[in-house]
Design a protein around this motif. Structure first.
Motif, PDB file in Angstrom:
ATOM      1  N   ALA A  62      48.028  65.512  36.935  1.00 53.89           N
ATOM      2  CA  ALA A  62      47.164  66.482  36.268  1.00 53.89           C
ATOM      3  C   ALA A  62      46.695  65.953  34.919  1.00 53.89           C
ATOM      4  CB  ALA A  62      47.915  67.801  36.089  1.00 53.89           C
ATOM      5  N   TRP A  63      47.582  65.294  34.190  1.00 48.45           N
ATOM      6  CA  TRP A  63      47.238  64.707  32.904  1.00 48.45           C
ATOM      7  C   TRP A  63      46.135  63.659  33.066  1.00 48.45           C
ATOM      8  CZ3 TRP A  63      50.778  60.489  30.465  1.00 48.45           C
ATOM      9  CH2 TRP A  63      50.273  60.102  29.227  1.00 48.45           C
ATOM     10  N   GLN A  64      46.283  62.784  34.065  1.00 54.27           N
ATOM     11  CA  GLN A  64      45.333  61.691  34.236  1.00 54.27           C
ATOM     12  C   GLN A  64      43.973  62.156  34.744  1.00 54.27           C
ATOM     13  OE1 GLN A  64      46.055  58.540  33.023  1.00 54.27           O
ATOM     14  NE2 GLN A  64      47.693  59.866  32.258  1.00 54.27           N
ATOM     15  N   THR A 179      52.046  49.829  42.790  1.00 55.49           N
ATOM     16  CA  THR A 179      50.720  50.311  43.171  1.00 55.49           C
ATOM     17  C   THR A 179      50.398  51.569  42.379  1.00 55.49           C
ATOM     18  OG1 THR A 179      51.018  49.458  45.409  1.00 55.49           O
ATOM     19  CG2 THR A 179      49.320  51.126  45.111  1.00 55.49           C
ATOM     20  N   GLY A 180      49.139  51.709  41.955  1.00 59.22           N
ATOM     21  CA  GLY A 180      48.739  52.933  41.266  1.00 59.22           C
ATOM     22  C   GLY A 180      47.878  52.650  40.057  1.00 59.22           C
ATOM     23  N   ASP A 181      47.632  53.696  39.286  1.00 62.63           N
ATOM     24  CA  ASP A 181      46.740  53.624  38.134  1.00 62.63           C
ATOM     25  C   ASP A 181      47.541  53.569  36.836  1.00 62.63           C
ATOM     26  OD1 ASP A 181      44.166  54.080  39.578  1.00 62.63           O
ATOM     27  OD2 ASP A 181      45.119  56.002  40.068  1.00 62.63           O
ATOM     28  N   ARG A 182      47.059  52.792  35.886  1.00 64.18           N
ATOM     29  CA  ARG A 182      47.666  52.824  34.560  1.00 64.18           C
ATOM     30  C   ARG A 182      47.268  54.130  33.872  1.00 64.18           C
ATOM     31  NH1 ARG A 182      43.864  52.387  30.759  1.00 64.18           N
ATOM     32  NH2 ARG A 182      41.962  51.189  31.172  1.00 64.18           N
ATOM     33  N   GLU A 188      39.076  57.695  27.329  1.00 70.65           N
ATOM     34  CA  GLU A 188      38.642  57.238  28.641  1.00 70.65           C
ATOM     35  C   GLU A 188      38.407  58.419  29.566  1.00 70.65           C
ATOM     36  OE1 GLU A 188      40.513  52.785  29.196  1.00 70.65           O
ATOM     37  OE2 GLU A 188      41.636  54.484  29.985  1.00 70.65           O
ATOM     38  N   ALA A 189      37.496  58.235  30.500  1.00 70.18           N
ATOM     39  CA  ALA A 189      37.150  59.314  31.428  1.00 70.18           C
ATOM     40  C   ALA A 189      38.336  59.650  32.332  1.00 70.18           C
ATOM     41  CB  ALA A 189      35.953  58.893  32.274  1.00 70.18           C
ATOM     42  N   PRO A 190      38.490  60.925  32.691  1.00 69.10           N
ATOM     43  CA  PRO A 190      39.553  61.301  33.627  1.00 69.10           C
ATOM     44  C   PRO A 190      39.405  60.582  34.964  1.00 69.10           C
ATOM     45  CG  PRO A 190      38.606  63.243  32.575  1.00 69.10           C
ATOM     46  CD  PRO A 190      37.722  62.088  32.220  1.00 69.10           C
ATOM     47  N   LEU A 191      40.531  60.360  35.607  1.00 69.54           N
ATOM     48  CA  LEU A 191      40.532  59.740  36.928  1.00 69.54           C
ATOM     49  C   LEU A 191      40.288  60.800  37.990  1.00 69.54           C
ATOM     50  CD1 LEU A 191      43.650  57.424  36.499  1.00 69.54           C
ATOM     51  CD2 LEU A 191      41.248  56.856  36.095  1.00 69.54           C
ATOM     52  N   GLU A 196      50.189  57.799  40.584  1.00 67.47           N
ATOM     53  CA  GLU A 196      51.201  57.339  39.641  1.00 67.47           C
ATOM     54  C   GLU A 196      51.738  55.983  40.091  1.00 67.47           C
ATOM     55  OE1 GLU A 196      55.084  59.028  37.215  1.00 67.47           O
ATOM     56  OE2 GLU A 196      54.205  60.217  38.834  1.00 67.47           O
ATOM     57  N   PRO A 197      51.859  55.020  39.169  1.00 65.29           N
ATOM     58  CA  PRO A 197      52.367  53.702  39.562  1.00 65.29           C
ATOM     59  C   PRO A 197      53.732  53.803  40.238  1.00 65.29           C
ATOM     60  CG  PRO A 197      51.468  53.627  37.344  1.00 65.29           C
ATOM     61  CD  PRO A 197      51.509  55.077  37.745  1.00 65.29           C
ATOM     62  N   HIS A 198      53.897  53.067  41.333  1.00 62.13           N
ATOM     63  CA  HIS A 198      55.130  53.158  42.102  1.00 62.13           C
ATOM     64  C   HIS A 198      55.263  51.949  43.011  1.00 62.13           C
ATOM     65  CE1 HIS A 198      52.069  54.558  44.915  1.00 62.13           C
ATOM     66  NE2 HIS A 198      52.913  54.292  45.890  1.00 62.13           N
ATOM     67  N   VAL A 199      56.456  51.761  43.526  1.00 57.76           N
ATOM     68  CA  VAL A 199      56.698  50.745  44.546  1.00 57.76           C
ATOM     69  C   VAL A 199      56.639  51.443  45.899  1.00 57.76           C
ATOM     70  CG1 VAL A 199      58.339  49.054  45.465  1.00 57.76           C
ATOM     71  CG2 VAL A 199      58.111  49.358  42.986  1.00 57.76           C
ATOM     72  N   ALA A 200      55.695  51.034  46.715  1.00 59.20           N
ATOM     73  CA  ALA A 200      55.511  51.676  48.017  1.00 59.20           C
ATOM     74  C   ALA A 200      56.713  51.413  48.918  1.00 59.20           C
ATOM     75  CB  ALA A 200      54.232  51.147  48.677  1.00 59.20           C
ATOM     76  N   ASN A 201      56.936  52.337  49.848  1.00 56.29           N
ATOM     77  CA  ASN A 201      58.086  52.223  50.746  1.00 56.29           C
ATOM     78  C   ASN A 201      58.111  50.890  51.478  1.00 56.29           C
ATOM     79  OD1 ASN A 201      59.053  54.732  50.052  1.00 56.29           O
ATOM     80  ND2 ASN A 201      58.128  55.792  51.787  1.00 56.29           N
ATOM     81  N   GLY A 202      56.936  50.371  51.839  1.00 57.91           N
ATOM     82  CA  GLY A 202      56.884  49.120  52.576  1.00 57.91           C
ATOM     83  C   GLY A 202      57.330  47.912  51.781  1.00 57.91           C
ATOM     84  N   HIS A 203      57.407  48.063  50.445  1.00 53.68           N
ATOM     85  CA  HIS A 203      57.840  46.954  49.593  1.00 53.68           C
ATOM     86  C   HIS A 203      59.292  47.101  49.139  1.00 53.68           C
ATOM     87  CE1 HIS A 203      53.964  44.992  49.285  1.00 53.68           C
ATOM     88  NE2 HIS A 203      53.395  46.136  48.981  1.00 53.68           N
ATOM     89  N   LEU A 204      59.937  48.201  49.495  1.00 50.38           N
ATOM     90  CA  LEU A 204      61.320  48.395  49.068  1.00 50.38           C
ATOM     91  C   LEU A 204      62.241  47.430  49.812  1.00 50.38           C
ATOM     92  CD1 LEU A 204      61.525  52.304  48.993  1.00 50.38           C
ATOM     93  CD2 LEU A 204      61.283  50.754  47.040  1.00 50.38           C
ATOM     94  N   PRO A 205      63.283  46.947  49.144  1.00 52.53           N
ATOM     95  CA  PRO A 205      64.208  46.028  49.809  1.00 52.53           C
ATOM     96  C   PRO A 205      65.034  46.744  50.867  1.00 52.53           C
ATOM     97  CG  PRO A 205      65.056  46.639  47.655  1.00 52.53           C
ATOM     98  CD  PRO A 205      63.673  47.219  47.744  1.00 52.53           C
ATOM     99  N   CYS A 206      65.455  45.991  51.868  1.00 51.34           N
ATOM    100  CA  CYS A 206      66.274  46.546  52.940  1.00 51.34           C
ATOM    101  C   CYS A 206      67.749  46.203  52.744  1.00 51.34           C
ATOM    102  CB  CYS A 206      65.788  46.011  54.292  1.00 51.34           C
ATOM    103  SG  CYS A 206      64.047  46.340  54.640  1.00 51.34           S
TER     104      CYS A 206
END
Length: 265
Positions: A62-64, A179-182, A188-191, A196-206
């Motif tokens: 909401a902030w962004q 992955t995500g937006d800074r 700056e204009a709203p997005l 939110e920047p995050h590590v996607a599930n597909g990149h998480l270690p097993c």
């Protein structure tokens, strides 16, 4: 105690600190948190160091995108030791930099930031998987500096209301792609559809499953800036989860790697 802190950080990337803040210190942290909430009471939108919660999409999004938030309902606050000096006084009285941080890293930490993390009932939004070193403050040298955070519960942090979760051992695997937006800068204009920047599930270690870290008020968890962690939403109707964290710069621990993590197998 020193060895247990060092071993826990070295092996898992995090260690529990039960009963860290006792009566007077916990009261001081709660008192300062209450004053922060008063500072936010008349706010109707997120700005500067204060992020308000928003139903549905969460406070960060909401902030962004510049959309409506819940007036006066804090999700997080940055630089809290600047806004409320009692936070800084309590962390000094507890000797966090010279005590747990030094025991874990071998060096006295330098406080670089502090946060209030509020997760109100019903609307408290999730924080996705991430590594703090991916958002290190300006001036951090990747090959020289590390981060140690001490996260202190002011109210019970449970699986129901969104306690922290960690992936043990992920701190030795390198930086994962985020992955995500800074966060947009002032002016700056709203997005349109912020992510939110995050590590996607597909990149998480097993290598290991997530470990939840429930905490009683005054207890804490200390963790390395490279360990993957997250928190779930607060879906309870009457169990707020409020915490503060103190972030310290330390010489980069020998066990961490700063190069990109290998793809999960």
């Amino acid at each position: 105690m020193v060895e247990s802190y060092s071993r826990g950080m070295r092996e898992n990337g995090f260690v529990r600190l039960p009963g860290l803040a006792g009566g007077a210190e916990l009261a001081g942290l709660r008192r300062a948190a209450g004053r922060l909430e008063e500072l936010a009471r008349d706010r109707t939108a997120s700005a500067g160091d204060f992020v308000l919660e928003a139903p549905g999409i969460g406070g960060w999004a909401a902030w962004q995108q510049g959309s409506g938030a819940l007036p006066g309902v804090l999700r997080s606050a940055d630089r809290i030791h600047v806004h409320e000096p009692e936070f800084g006084a309590v962390q000094r009285a507890l000797g966090l930099a010279e005590g747990p941080v030094r025991a874990a890293s071998g060096a006295t930490g330098t406080l670089v930031n502090s946060f209030l993390w509020a997760k109100p009932p019903v609307v408290g939004s999730a924080k996705p998987w991430h590594q703090d070193m991916a958002f290190a403050p300006p001036g951090f040298a990747a090959g020289q500096d590390g981060i140690v955070t001490i996260w202190v519960a002011l109210e019970p942090a449970t699986r129901r209301n969104g306690c922290l979760e960690f992936i043990p051992g992920s701190h030795v695997l390198g930086l994962f792609p985020h992955t995500g937006d800074r966060e947009r800068l002032p002016g700056e204009a709203p997005l349109r559809v912020p992510v939110e920047p995050h590590v996607a599930n597909g990149h998480l270690p097993c290598t290991a499953g997530a470990v939840a870290m429930p905490l009683e008020p005054g207890s804490a968890v200390m963790f390395d800036g490279m360990v993957l962690h997250r928190s779930a939403p607060n879906t309870t109707v009457s169990e707020p989860r409020t915490a503060v964290s103190f972030v310290y710069r330390v010489p980069r621990p020998a066990w961490t790697r700063m190069e990109p993590a290998a793809a999960p197998v």
